[in-house]
Design a protein around this motif. Structure first.
Motif, short mmCIF file in Angstrom:
data_model
loop_
_atom_site.label_atom_id
_atom_site.label_comp_id
_atom_site.label_asym_id
_atom_site.label_seq_id
_atom_site.Cartn_x
_atom_site.Cartn_y
_atom_site.Cartn_z
N LEU A 148 0.83 -1.22 0.00
CA LEU A 148 0.00 0.00 0.00
C LEU A 148 0.85 1.27 0.00
O LEU A 148 0.42 2.31 -0.48
CB LEU A 148 -0.91 0.03 1.23
CG LEU A 148 -2.15 -0.84 1.21
CD1 LEU A 148 -2.89 -0.71 2.54
CD2 LEU A 148 -3.06 -0.48 0.05
N LYS A 198 -2.63 -3.47 -9.17
CA LYS A 198 -1.44 -3.63 -8.33
C LYS A 198 -0.94 -5.06 -8.48
O LYS A 198 -1.62 -5.91 -9.04
CB LYS A 198 -1.73 -3.28 -6.89
CG LYS A 198 -2.78 -4.13 -6.22
CD LYS A 198 -2.98 -3.68 -4.79
CE LYS A 198 -3.84 -4.68 -4.05
NZ LYS A 198 -3.80 -4.51 -2.63
N SER A 204 -5.95 -0.41 6.39
CA SER A 204 -5.80 0.57 5.31
C SER A 204 -6.81 1.71 5.45
O SER A 204 -6.70 2.71 4.76
CB SER A 204 -5.96 -0.10 3.95
OG SER A 204 -7.30 -0.54 3.77
#
Length: 164
Positions: A24, A36, A71
């Motif tokens: 991240l 990603k 996150s």
């Protein structure tokens, strides 16, 4: 499940979560959001070939839940859950067909299923079919990322055999 097995699964979950958090922090070089490498999936691919289906499902569930909390993106939990569990179901099926020496192929299919699950969730949430224009980019990036994570998992399999 023995305490030793539970401890190993816990360590694998923690490693996958750490990899997720570190990833991240890396800026996304692609102008398309959501693309990603998915490096935490290296651990998942390894676990699919080494542990029982329910054990891997628990590991993935804990990882995506804690990953969403850490996150700060709880909405990502829905997308991750849809993608991860479709991917997991597909890879568990493919494990019966594809041996450990070619698990990178299962990883590619798993990445495609993950992207498909995420797209389905996005379509249900947004009710916007124009999102399908984004899907071909996800397919290409998913194939590349799936091949990379699968090859990494395949490379660590013999090394982690001593740990078992």
């Amino acid at each position: 499940m023995s305490a030793k097995r539970l401890a190993r699964l816990s360590v694998l979950t923690a490693v996958a979560l750490i990899i997720f958090i570190v990833e991240l922090q890396i800026p996304n070089p692609f102008p398309i959001p959501g693309i990603k490498l998915g490096l935490a999936n290296i651990v998942t691919v390894y676990a699919v070939y080494r542990y029982r289906a329910l054990e891997v499902a628990m590991m993935v569930g804990v990882r995506i839940t804690l990953g969403s909390v850490f996150s700060g993106n709880i909405m990502a939990l829905l997308y991750s859950a849809c993608g991860s569990f479709l991917c997991l179901l597909g890879m568990l099926f493919l494990k019966r067909i594809i041996d450990e020496k070619h698990l990178w192929i299962a990883s590619v299919f798993g990445a495609l299923l993950h992207n498909t699950g995420q797209m389905a969730a996005a379509l249900l949430v947004t009710q916007t079919t124009s999102l399908l224009l984004y899907y071909p980019f996800l397919v290409v990036s998913g194939c590349l990322a799936g091949a990379f994570t699968g090859l990494c998992a395949q490379a660590i399999m013999p090394r982690l055999r001593r740990w078992e």
